[in-house]
Structures are given as structure tokens and as C-alpha cells.
Design an enzyme around this catalytic site. Structure first.
Site, short mmCIF file in Angstrom:
data_model
loop_
_atom_site.label_atom_id
_atom_site.label_comp_id
_atom_site.label_asym_id
_atom_site.label_seq_id
_atom_site.Cartn_x
_atom_site.Cartn_y
_atom_site.Cartn_z
CG HIS A 43 -2.13 -0.96 0.97
ND1 HIS A 43 -3.37 -0.57 0.53
CD2 HIS A 43 -2.18 -2.31 1.09
CE1 HIS A 43 -4.15 -1.64 0.42
NE2 HIS A 43 -3.45 -2.71 0.75
N GLY A 73 -4.64 -11.78 -5.46
CA GLY A 73 -3.59 -10.84 -5.08
C GLY A 73 -2.41 -10.91 -6.03
CB SER A 86 -2.18 -7.98 -10.56
OG SER A 86 -1.88 -7.29 -9.40
CB SER A 87 -6.22 -12.19 -12.47
OG SER A 87 -7.20 -11.82 -11.52
CB SER A 88 -8.37 -7.18 -12.60
OG SER A 88 -7.69 -6.54 -11.56
CG ASP A 135 -2.03 -4.24 -8.98
OD1 ASP A 135 -1.11 -4.21 -8.14
OD2 ASP A 135 -3.24 -4.25 -8.66
C1 GLA Z 1 -3.56 -3.80 -4.82
C2 GLA Z 1 -3.60 -2.50 -5.62
C3 GLA Z 1 -2.21 -1.89 -5.78
C4 GLA Z 1 -1.50 -1.76 -4.43
C5 GLA Z 1 -1.61 -3.08 -3.65
C6 GLA Z 1 -1.10 -2.96 -2.25
O1 GLA Z 1 -2.86 -4.76 -5.54
O2 GLA Z 1 -4.16 -2.73 -6.88
O3 GLA Z 1 -2.30 -0.64 -6.41
O4 GLA Z 1 -2.03 -0.70 -3.71
O5 GLA Z 1 -2.94 -3.56 -3.57
O6 GLA Z 1 0.26 -2.63 -2.24
#
Ligand code: GLA
Length: 389
Positions: free
Chosen positions: A35, A126, A128-130, A174
Site C-alpha cells: 500500500h 492478489g 493482479s489477474s485484472s 499492478d
Molecule cells: C492492490 C492494488 C495496488 C496496491 C496493492 C497494495 O494490488 O491494486 O495498487 O495498492 O494492492 O500494495
């Protein structure tokens, strides 16, 4: 570009002609720096070898047609380019339509097309498939319709889909990692200047193992936005005290302690996480540069502890995976990775002990939680690419 040639014949089978372009966009792992991206901070991340592959060609119909045979082998998803202004809840094609809406904001457009996609990035975990979907389609559009943007802008197009179309106020991590990832290396990114500062070597003899907790909270989107607001409010309150401090990236751990009384308890805890993470990323890079894997592992554990206590984006299942990591032989550090509130943990494991480690981890998790965790020994992959066929 390496790709599965079967996708070309599958496309031909479905749509009756050859595709014109192919693109591939990987998922990503957030290694350290949780984050921090929307606080304009630092992140260590990498692209993985799991990816979304898209094959595409223009069509002469008045609709776009999408197929994802792995998801549903019979379904054809169609939409009209005249009717894509609003997202439809629960519809994965939002990530494709959202890209087109973002392109239009930038004065570009696409024509009707047929596309087939193949996804190996675990969904909603977590990784980042999207973002992989957004970048995969973005790069296919780039090649098919000759659209010119910098790679930083392509990342922002994907982020725009999340922020504006889906209503999730995520940072740029991501899409950025999916585009800029380097094979077999970590990338250190600065989200103020929006650049990759450098690559960082993965300690030799170790791998990142992903353990998916298989649990995702329903409220994850609203929780995410609330955390972001807390961070931004904390930065606003600290700005008059520390001249020039625009975001939490500009605050040191010592300054935060000094001004703790200005913040609400939640603002303080969220800020402590972000400020601590930025600091840990810098420490991690210097540890890795010196080949000090033990310190790097310790920082991963500290990051998780801060998520658990300060940012409160962990879950009992993720905490359990990290506790197991501390007790089993072979693991130097582990933490939740990505947005949190469920999803995956990453574990830095000695290569010679991976088989033993993962089987014990999976068995203990199954016993405690009742589900098999998905385990992936991660290969660090190259960022997104696209070619004409
Ligand atoms: C998700 C969000 C990212 C980032 C992470 C946490 O993956 O899409 O932008 O904020 O959470 O680091």
C-alpha cells in the site's frame, strides 16, 4: 515472444479466420512495499510467468466478440462499442470495456474485434489477474489499431479502468509491474516519479513460493478505499508540520512518532504501516545488494506483522500461513502480498527445501483451515509484450 501456437488454431476454430495480433501480460507479485504505491512510495515487485494471453483480429460485425474457453468453453461474450459507458456488476468484460473508455478519454478508439483469451493468473488472489487482463487487451489494441502511448501511460490506462470504471481507488503497482517486469529480477519502483529505479537480484539459491489462502473478503473494495482515505487524511494533517510533505512517502518513521498526537488512531496506524514499508523497501534493497538474505527475510516477516497490527489488512488464514513459515525449516521470510483482506502470501524459501516445505505447509493449512491452499513456486517473468502475427 513465446506463446502457445494452439491459441491461433483455437481462434480460427471459433472465429473462422486467422488472428492478426497476439499479446501477453503477466500477473505480478508485490515482494515488499504494501500500500505504498498510492502514497507515492517505493515498491519491490516482479512480474510472474503466469499471464493473460490475448489473440485478436478486427471483425466486420457491429459487435465485439470475446471468448475465454478456459473460463467457459461455450460462452461468447458480445458487446456493442456504442454501449460501454457503464460497468455491469460481476461481468469480467468490464476490464476490456473499461480500457476502451480510458482510450476514448485520451482521444483514441478501437473498431469492432474478435478476441480469444487464455489466463493462467490465479483470479482474485492478489496476483493482479485484472491488471493482466487490462494490460493484455491494451497491448493487443496497441498492436491492432496502431495506438501510441508510453508504457507509463499504458499503465495509467489500466489503473484508470480500476479507478474510474470499477470504482476501486488502487495505485499503479499492478499494471506497472505487469508492463515493466524483468525476467529473473525484482524491480524497484518509485511511484512519485513513476519509474523503475533499478533492478534488484533475487538471492541465488532461493525462490518465492506463493501460498494462496483461498479466502477473499467480500468487502475488500470498500476496505481498500477506506485505507487509502486514512492515508491521505494522515498526510494532509502532517503537511503543515513538515513543509513540503505531500504524501506519506515524505514522512520518516521518527517524524510520524513525533506527530502521532495530531492523528486519529486509525490514521496513525495506517501511516505507520506505509512509512514503515517505504523504509523496509530501502533496507531490503541494501540487504540484497550485500547478499544478506537473512535480513531481507526478517523484513518480510516485519512487513506482515505491520499489516496484521497497523494496516489491519490481514486475515486469520494469512496469519496462520506466516506463522507456519516461522516454524517450518527452509523459509527465511513470509508476508501477505497485494491488497490483502485475503488472497496470497509469499514465502522466501531455500530451493533445496521447497518440496518438503510446501508439502508441510499445505498439510498443516488443510488441517487447520479445512481447504487445500494453492501453492505456486514462482518463476519471475518478463513484462508484457505484443506482436503482429
Ligand atoms: C492492490 C492494488 C495496488 C496496491 C496493492 C497494495 O494490488 O491494486 O495498487 O495498492 O494492492 O500494495
Amino acid at each position: 515472444m513465446d506463446f502457445d501456437k494452439n491459441l491461433i488454431s483455437e481462434f480460427e476454430g471459433y472465429f473462422g479466420r486467422k488472428p492478426s495480433v497476439i499479446s501477453r501480460a503477466p500477473g505480478r507479485l508485490e515482494i515488499l512495499g504494501n500500500h505504498t504505491d498510492y502514497n507515492e512510495g517505493f515498491v519491490l515487485s516482479c512480474a510472474v510467468s503466469c499471464a493473460v494471453t490475448v489473440v485478436m483480429a478486427e471483425n466486420d460485425l457491429d459487435v465485439c466478440r470475446l471468448r475465454d474457453p478456459k473460463y467457459d468453453k461455450d460462452a461468447v461474450y458480445t458487446f456493442s462499442l456504442d454501449n460501454i459507458d457503464t460497468a455491469i456488476p460481476g461481468d469480467w468484460t468490464n476490464y476490456v470495456k473499461g480500457v476502451i473508455v480510458e482510450l476514448r478519454k485520451r482521444g483514441k478508439d478501437v473498431k469492432n474485434f474478435d478476441a480469444l483469451l487464455y489466463n493462467t493468473v490465479p483470479m482474485s488472489a492478489g496476483m493482479s489477474s485484472s491488471a493482466a487482463l487490462e494490460v493484455g487487451f491494451s497491448f493487443a489494441f496497441k498492436e491492432l489499431f496502431g495506438l501510441e502511448f508510453t508504457n507509463e501511460e499504458w499503465a495509467k490506462i489500466g489503473q484508470g479502468v480500476e479507478n474510474n470504471y470499477m470504482g476501486l481507488k488502487t495505485g499503479l503497482l499492478d499494471q506497472f509491474s505487469s508492463i515493466f517486469g524483468k525476467k529473473n529480477a525484482l524491480i524497484l519502483s518509485d511511484f512519485r516519479t513513476v519509474e523503475v529505479l533499478r533492478t534488484v537480484e533475487v538471492p541465488s539459491g532461493y525462490s518465492f513460493v506463493v501460498a494462496n489462502s483461498m479466502v477473499k473478503h467480500d468487502l475488500v473494495d470498500s476496505e481498500y478505499n477506506v485505507r487509502r482515505e486514512d492515508c491521505e487524511n494522515a498526510a494532509k494533517k502532517l503537511n503543515p508540520v513538515y513543509a513540503g510533505a505531500k504524501t506519506l512517502r515524505d514522512i520518516t518513521p521518527a517524524q510520524l512518532e513525533e506527530s502521532k498526537s495530531l492523528l486519529s488512531i486509525n490514521e496513525y496506524k495506517r501511516a505507520a504501516h506505509v512509512v514503515g514499508e517505504c523504509d523496509r523497501v530501502k533496507q531490503a534493497v541494501s540487504a540484497l545488494d550485500q547478499g544478506d538474505v537473512a535480513t531481507f527475510g526478517k523484513l518480510l516477516f516485519e512487513s506482515h506483522e505491520s499489516s496484521r497490527v497497523n494496516f489491519e489488512n490481514s486475515t486469520v488464514e494469512l496469519d496462520y500461513l506466516v506463522e507456519l513459515a516461522k516454524s517450518l525449516d527452509g523459509c527465511l521470510g513470509a508476508r501477505l502480498s497485494g491488497g490483502g483482506f485475503g488472497g496470497i502470501s509469499i514465502h522466501l524459501v531455500e530451493n533445496s527445501k521447497i518440496a518438503d516445505y510446501t508439502s508441510k505447509l499445505a498439510a498443516a493449512f488443510k488441517l487447520q483451515v479445512g481447504v487445500d491452499p494453492q501453492i505456486i513456486v514462482c518463476e519471475i517473468g518478463q513484462g508484457a509484450e505484443a506482436i503482429k502475427l
